[in-house]
Each structure stands twice: as structure tokens, then as C-alpha cells.
Design a protein around this motif. Structure first.
Motif, mmCIF file in Angstrom:
data_model
loop_
_atom_site.group_PDB
_atom_site.id
_atom_site.type_symbol
_atom_site.label_atom_id
_atom_site.label_comp_id
_atom_site.label_asym_id
_atom_site.label_seq_id
_atom_site.Cartn_x
_atom_site.Cartn_y
_atom_site.Cartn_z
ATOM 1 N N GLN A 1 0.813 -1.000 -0.227
ATOM 2 C CA GLN A 1 -0.010 0.048 -0.037
ATOM 3 C C GLN A 1 0.931 1.275 -0.042
ATOM 4 O OE1 GLN A 1 -2.744 -1.831 3.134
ATOM 5 N NE2 GLN A 1 -3.648 -0.276 2.501
ATOM 6 N N ASN B 1 -7.558 -2.228 -5.905
ATOM 7 C CA ASN B 1 -7.891 -1.003 -5.030
ATOM 8 C C ASN B 1 -9.138 -0.741 -4.574
ATOM 9 O OD1 ASN B 1 -5.491 -0.108 -6.035
ATOM 10 N ND2 ASN B 1 -6.104 0.930 -7.793
ATOM 11 N N THR C 1 -3.289 2.478 4.766
ATOM 12 C CA THR C 1 -3.472 3.912 4.487
ATOM 13 C C THR C 1 -4.226 4.576 5.526
ATOM 14 O OG1 THR C 1 -3.119 3.182 2.254
ATOM 15 C CG2 THR C 1 -4.416 5.275 2.898
ATOM 16 N N LEU D 1 -8.065 3.990 -2.461
ATOM 17 C CA LEU D 1 -6.996 3.410 -1.877
ATOM 18 C C LEU D 1 -6.305 2.305 -2.784
ATOM 19 C CD1 LEU D 1 -8.698 3.136 1.714
ATOM 20 C CD2 LEU D 1 -7.565 5.288 0.382
ATOM 21 N N ASP D 2 -5.121 2.609 -2.964
ATOM 22 C CA ASP D 2 -4.333 1.626 -3.804
ATOM 23 C C ASP D 2 -3.633 0.319 -2.949
ATOM 24 O OD1 ASP D 2 -2.472 4.220 -5.408
ATOM 25 O OD2 ASP D 2 -4.782 3.505 -5.809
ATOM 26 N N CYS D 3 -3.757 -0.582 -3.834
ATOM 27 C CA CYS D 3 -3.155 -1.857 -3.058
ATOM 28 C C CYS D 3 -2.677 -2.784 -4.350
ATOM 29 C CB CYS D 3 -4.179 -2.764 -2.177
ATOM 30 S SG CYS D 3 -3.678 -4.251 -1.881
ATOM 31 N N CYS E 1 -5.229 -3.597 3.373
ATOM 32 C CA CYS E 1 -5.226 -4.439 2.333
ATOM 33 C C CYS E 1 -4.692 -5.762 2.875
ATOM 34 C CB CYS E 1 -4.662 -3.861 0.872
ATOM 35 S SG CYS E 1 -4.981 -5.132 -0.494
ATOM 36 N N TRP F 1 -9.947 -6.192 2.190
ATOM 37 C CA TRP F 1 -10.063 -4.900 2.697
ATOM 38 C C TRP F 1 -10.440 -4.799 4.039
ATOM 39 C CZ3 TRP F 1 -7.102 -0.638 1.520
ATOM 40 C CH2 TRP F 1 -6.584 -0.695 0.066
ATOM 41 N N GLY G 1 -0.875 -5.505 4.207
ATOM 42 C CA GLY G 1 0.045 -4.287 3.886
ATOM 43 C C GLY G 1 -0.026 -3.222 4.723
#
Lengths: 114, 113
Positions: free
Chosen positions: A6, A76, A108, A21-23, A92, A36, A105
Motif C-alpha cells: 500500500q 484498489n 493507509t 485506496l491503492d493496493c 489490504c 480490505w 499491507g
């Protein structure tokens, strides 16, 4: 090696906006699951959404959807119409058929501004 | 979704004493439960995997004699921190596995004086 990345330590988003939110993940196992979780300041880890590696469609749960791009190995989380109560840490995670333990991860921190 | 309870939610104890934390799956049976520890601003660190009716599997670096885990039934696992010291102060959180998803308890904040 199995890994979840992340890249966003923190994000500020205006209330009612959508947020992504990126993963990204790394595994050589063909069968895996992506998760998530949301962790508010109270500490409880709340399950949000799950995507299986063989699922053809992106998972959705209410305002949450998972943008699963298998070729890019990304998963994501998209939150539509963000609310103040969405402010929390978001993690994540992944399991594989060969390893059912969750691989996490770094998380975030999402802050929703009124 | 499935519900997992954890008790107590917060405990303060004196150094040298033992503390027991309970983790229960309320509406499903869990053959596997997990115990995690979380330090501030970090993600969860798996301590051990608890299987009903058998010994727990501990992660490398986790002291088995210090963190005793018992999984007596399909709905209950306990973590006992023996002879607790201030460095054991942390947030402990359990989870129970239902099919492919882990559901988490609310966590226990342990402070050792």
C-alpha cells in the motif's frame, strides 16, 4: 514471495467525494483471496470486502467496491460518496491456498474533511 | 457478517502477574482462530494460529511459554500472557476464520505497570 503493498501512508479527502485506496499484491499462487479491512481509532478491525482470484466480476458491498485488475496485480478499494465516519486506517490483505494466514499491507490512513 | 467478541477490552495489570484474554465466535464455529499483536501505527503482527483441539502454532520469535494459547472449543480461544512485563503492553486482537474470511474481535488493550 507473497507481499501486499500500500503506497499511500495517508490521504485527505473532502466529504462526499469518492476515494480510491491503492493496493498491489504479489504471489505466484494461482488461487488467492484479497481483503480490505477498516480500523477506526477504537481499534476494531472491520471486514469490508473480499475478492477471489477467480471471480469474474469486481466485488461490491454498498459504498465499497474493489477494482480488481488481475494482470496488474492490483486490488484498489473504492469508496463512493465518502462520509466523516469513513476516517480510519484501511488495510489490504491477502490469503492464498498455500497460506491461509493473512498477509497485510502497511495500511493507509484516510481522513475525511467536512 | 460473523461476530467475534473479545474480553476484556482493556486491562491494566502489575508486572509479574498473568492476564487471560478470551476470544469467542458468537454466531459461527471456528476451527481456526488467530492471535495478533499490534503496535502503534503498524499493521497486525501474527503471533500464533490456534486450532481447536490441538496445540497452537506460534510464529517465529513469539515465546510459547509466555503467550499461552488454548482453543478448547469451536467457539472459544484464550490467550494468557504469563508473568507480564511492561514490554508486553500492546493491543492484542483475535480473529476467527469462517470459510475464507477472518473476522476480528474488538481487541484488548493491555497495559503492564
Amino acid at each position: 514471495a507473497q507481499k501486499i503493498t500500500q503506497t499511500q501512508p495517508g490521504m485527505f479527502v473532502q466529504e462526499k467525494e469518492a476515494v480510491t485506496l491503492d493496493c498491489t499484491y504479489d504471489t505466484s499462487d494461482p488461487s488467492y483471496g484479497l481483503f480490505w479491512y477498516k480500523q477506526p481509532s477504537s481499534g476494531e478491525m472491520i471486514f469490508l470486502i473480499y475478492q477471489g482470484s477467480y471471480d469474474q466480476q469486481n466485488a461490491t458491498e454498498g459504498r465499497y467496491s474493489l477494482n480488481f485488475q488481475k494482470a496488474r496485480k492490483s486490488a484498489n478499494l473504492v469508496i463512493s460518496a465518502s462520509q466523516l465516519g469513513d476516517s480510519a486506517m484501511y488495510f489490504c490483505a491477502m490469503t492464498t491456498d498455500s497460506n491461509y494466514q493473512l498477509i497485510w499491507g502497511a495500511g493507509t490512513k484516510l481522513i475525511i474533511k467536512p | 457478517g460473523a461476530v467475534v467478541s473479545q474480553h476484556p477490552s482493556w486491562v491494566i495489570c502489575k508486572s509479574g502477574t498473568s492476564v487471560k484474554i478470551e476470544c469467542r465466535s458468537l454466531d459461527f464455529q471456528a476451527t481456526t482462530m488467530f492471535w495478533y499483536r499490534q503496535f502503534p501505527k503498524q499493521s497486525l503482527m501474527l503471533m500464533a494460529t490456534s486450532n481447536e483441539g490441538s496445540k497452537a502454532t506460534y510464529e517465529q520469535g513469539v515465546e510459547k511459554d509466555k503467550f499461552l494459547i488454548n482453543h478448547a472449543s469451536l467457539t472459544l480461544s484464550t490467550l494468557t500472557v504469563t508473568s507480564a512485563h511492561p514490554e508486553d503492553s500492546s493491543f492484542y486482537i483475535c480473529s476467527a476464520r469462517d470459510l475464507y474470511t477472518q473476522y476480528f474481535g474488538p481487541g484488548t488493550r493491555l497495559t503492564v505497570l
